[in-house]
Structures are given as structure tokens and as C-alpha cells.
Design a protein around this motif. Structure first.
Motif, short mmCIF file in Angstrom:
data_model
loop_
_atom_site.label_atom_id
_atom_site.label_comp_id
_atom_site.label_asym_id
_atom_site.label_seq_id
_atom_site.Cartn_x
_atom_site.Cartn_y
_atom_site.Cartn_z
N CYS A 1 -41.57 64.30 -2.10
CA CYS A 1 -41.04 62.92 -2.04
C CYS A 1 -42.18 61.94 -1.75
O CYS A 1 -42.26 60.87 -2.38
N LEU A 2 -43.05 62.30 -0.82
CA LEU A 2 -44.18 61.44 -0.47
C LEU A 2 -45.12 61.26 -1.67
O LEU A 2 -45.63 60.16 -1.90
N PHE A 3 -45.32 62.32 -2.45
CA PHE A 3 -46.15 62.22 -3.65
C PHE A 3 -45.60 61.15 -4.59
O PHE A 3 -46.35 60.32 -5.10
N PHE A 4 -44.29 61.17 -4.83
CA PHE A 4 -43.67 60.16 -5.69
C PHE A 4 -43.90 58.77 -5.12
O PHE A 4 -44.23 57.83 -5.86
N LEU A 5 -43.71 58.60 -3.81
CA LEU A 5 -43.87 57.29 -3.19
C LEU A 5 -45.32 56.81 -3.26
O LEU A 5 -45.58 55.65 -3.57
N LYS A 6 -46.26 57.69 -2.96
CA LYS A 6 -47.68 57.32 -2.96
C LYS A 6 -48.19 56.95 -4.36
O LYS A 6 -49.11 56.17 -4.49
N ASN A 7 -47.58 57.55 -5.38
CA ASN A 7 -48.05 57.32 -6.75
C ASN A 7 -47.19 56.32 -7.51
O ASN A 7 -47.16 56.33 -8.74
N HIS A 8 -46.50 55.47 -6.76
CA HIS A 8 -45.71 54.37 -7.33
C HIS A 8 -44.66 54.88 -8.32
O HIS A 8 -44.38 54.24 -9.33
N LEU A 9 -44.05 56.02 -7.99
CA LEU A 9 -43.01 56.61 -8.81
C LEU A 9 -41.68 56.65 -8.05
O LEU A 9 -40.89 57.57 -8.20
N SER A 10 -41.47 55.63 -7.23
CA SER A 10 -40.29 55.62 -6.36
C SER A 10 -38.99 55.60 -7.17
O SER A 10 -38.01 56.25 -6.78
N PHE A 11 -38.98 54.88 -8.29
CA PHE A 11 -37.76 54.86 -9.10
C PHE A 11 -37.48 56.24 -9.68
O PHE A 11 -36.33 56.69 -9.73
N CYS A 12 -38.54 56.95 -10.09
CA CYS A 12 -38.37 58.32 -10.59
C CYS A 12 -37.82 59.22 -9.49
O CYS A 12 -36.94 60.05 -9.75
N LEU A 13 -38.33 59.06 -8.27
CA LEU A 13 -37.81 59.84 -7.14
C LEU A 13 -36.34 59.52 -6.91
O LEU A 13 -35.53 60.43 -6.73
N PHE A 14 -36.00 58.25 -6.95
CA PHE A 14 -34.62 57.83 -6.73
C PHE A 14 -33.70 58.44 -7.79
O PHE A 14 -32.64 58.99 -7.47
N ILE A 15 -34.11 58.38 -9.06
CA ILE A 15 -33.30 58.95 -10.15
C ILE A 15 -33.19 60.46 -9.98
O ILE A 15 -32.11 61.04 -10.17
N LEU A 16 -34.28 61.12 -9.62
CA LEU A 16 -34.25 62.57 -9.39
C LEU A 16 -33.26 62.92 -8.28
O LEU A 16 -32.45 63.84 -8.44
N ILE A 17 -33.29 62.17 -7.20
CA ILE A 17 -32.35 62.41 -6.10
C ILE A 17 -30.92 62.19 -6.57
O ILE A 17 -30.02 62.97 -6.25
N GLN A 18 -30.69 61.13 -7.36
CA GLN A 18 -29.34 60.86 -7.88
C GLN A 18 -28.86 62.00 -8.79
O GLN A 18 -27.70 62.41 -8.71
N LEU A 19 -29.76 62.52 -9.63
CA LEU A 19 -29.39 63.64 -10.51
C LEU A 19 -29.07 64.89 -9.70
O LEU A 19 -28.09 65.59 -10.00
N LEU A 20 -29.88 65.18 -8.71
CA LEU A 20 -29.63 66.35 -7.86
C LEU A 20 -28.29 66.21 -7.14
O LEU A 20 -27.55 67.20 -7.01
N LYS A 21 -27.97 65.00 -6.69
CA LYS A 21 -26.68 64.77 -6.03
C LYS A 21 -25.53 65.06 -7.00
O LYS A 21 -24.54 65.66 -6.62
N ARG A 22 -25.68 64.62 -8.26
CA ARG A 22 -24.62 64.88 -9.25
C ARG A 22 -24.44 66.36 -9.52
O ARG A 22 -23.36 66.80 -9.88
N LEU A 23 -25.52 67.12 -9.34
CA LEU A 23 -25.45 68.57 -9.52
C LEU A 23 -24.96 69.26 -8.25
O LEU A 23 -24.87 70.48 -8.21
N GLY A 24 -24.68 68.47 -7.21
CA GLY A 24 -24.21 69.03 -5.97
C GLY A 24 -25.31 69.49 -5.02
O GLY A 24 -25.07 70.19 -4.06
N ILE A 25 -26.54 69.09 -5.31
CA ILE A 25 -27.68 69.47 -4.47
C ILE A 25 -28.11 68.25 -3.67
O ILE A 25 -28.48 67.23 -4.24
N ARG A 26 -28.06 68.36 -2.35
CA ARG A 26 -28.47 67.24 -1.48
C ARG A 26 -29.86 67.52 -0.94
O ARG A 26 -30.16 68.61 -0.51
N ILE A 27 -30.67 66.51 -0.97
CA ILE A 27 -32.03 66.60 -0.41
C ILE A 27 -31.91 66.39 1.09
O ILE A 27 -31.33 65.42 1.55
N SER A 28 -32.47 67.29 1.85
CA SER A 28 -32.59 67.06 3.29
C SER A 28 -33.99 67.50 3.68
O SER A 28 -34.38 68.63 3.40
N THR A 29 -34.76 66.57 4.24
CA THR A 29 -36.15 66.87 4.58
C THR A 29 -36.26 67.34 6.00
O THR A 29 -35.42 67.12 6.82
#
Length: 141
Positions: A113-141
Motif C-alpha cells: 500500500c505504501l508503495f502505491f502511495l509513494k509512487n503517486h498511484l493512490s487512485f490505483c490503490l483505491f480501485i484495487l481495494i474496492q475490487l478486493l472488497k467486491r470479491l469479499g477480500i478485506r485489506i487489514s494491515t
């Protein structure tokens, strides 16, 4: 503390912190809670600014982890409709500085997640998290 001329400590514990399954820490965030979390980010920024103006240097290492965890938590607990609020938080200079300052750690999910944030890919991270949620997978750090 920023305005204190002196601080006194006592050996007694006056505050007890309990995590209950029914408590606020265990509930899913709603829009108003996301707004509250963001307000806390900006309040911390204001307090750090006050401290710096008073000549007190607060090491970012003390709080950057909670900023980054908070961003990931907000992304994980929000919907696509809230991206605008998240995006405004990520554009804040203090938040950008925290992201740059935060080192990678042993936790692979957090570091990814930090890699996405540091490399200005926050929207990609957000979309990835949203897709994982739709698949029933929750991110917990």
C-alpha cells in the motif's frame, strides 16, 4: 501540550482503554466517520504547526505511521463516492510529506500500500481495494 509552560507526570493510571466488540473501533466507518477521521488529520497538522511556531520540533516519526494507516483505513472503509474526499486529503502537503517520510516495513500488505502511495498511484490503490472488497477480500494491515 503545545501551550504548556511545564508538564507534571504522576505514577497513577487515570485512563483505561478498552476495545470492545460493540465499541466504535470495531464498527464499519460511515461517511460521517470518514469526515471525522479526515478532520483529525487536519487537526494534527494544525497542532504540529502550532508546535513548530512555538519552537518545538515534533519528530514526524512519532505519528507518520498513524497517518498512513489512517489513509489505508479510510480507503478500505469507503466507497467510490468518497474518492473526492480521500483525494483532497492526499493532495495536502503535510500528508504528502508523511508519505515520503514513512519507511517500508516488514509487513508486506502495508509496504505494498505504501508503495502505491509513494509512487503517486493512490487512485490505483483505491480501485484495487474496492475490487478486493467486491470479491469479499478485506485489506487489514
Amino acid at each position: 501540550l503545545v501551550y504548556a509552560h511545564s508538564v507534571v507526570t504522576i505514577p497513577e493510571a487515570l485512563y483505561y482503554y478498552y476495545i470492545r466488540n460493540t465499541g466504535a473501533m470495531k464498527k464499519a466507518l460511515t461517511s460521517s466517520l470518514i469526515e471525522n477521521k479526515m478532520a483529525l488529520f487536519f487537526e494534527r497538522k494544525r497542532i504540529v504547526g502550532l508546535a513548530q511556531n512555538a519552537g518545538i520540533n515534533i519528530d514526524m516519526g512519532v505519528y507518520v505511521g498513524s497517518i498512513i494507516f489512517g489513509i489505508i483505513e479510510i480507503m478500505n472503509s469507503s466507497s467510490v463516492r468518497e474518492w473526492g474526499m480521500i483525494s483532497s486529503l492526499l493532495r495536502d502537503q503535510h500528508v504528502k510529506q508523511c508519505i515520503r517520510y514513512m519507511p517500508y516495513v516488514m509487513n508486506a500488505k502495508f509496504s505494498l500500500c505504501l508503495f502505491f502511495l509513494k509512487n503517486h498511484l493512490s487512485f490505483c490503490l483505491f480501485i484495487l481495494i474496492q475490487l478486493l472488497k467486491r470479491l469479499g477480500i478485506r485489506i487489514s494491515t
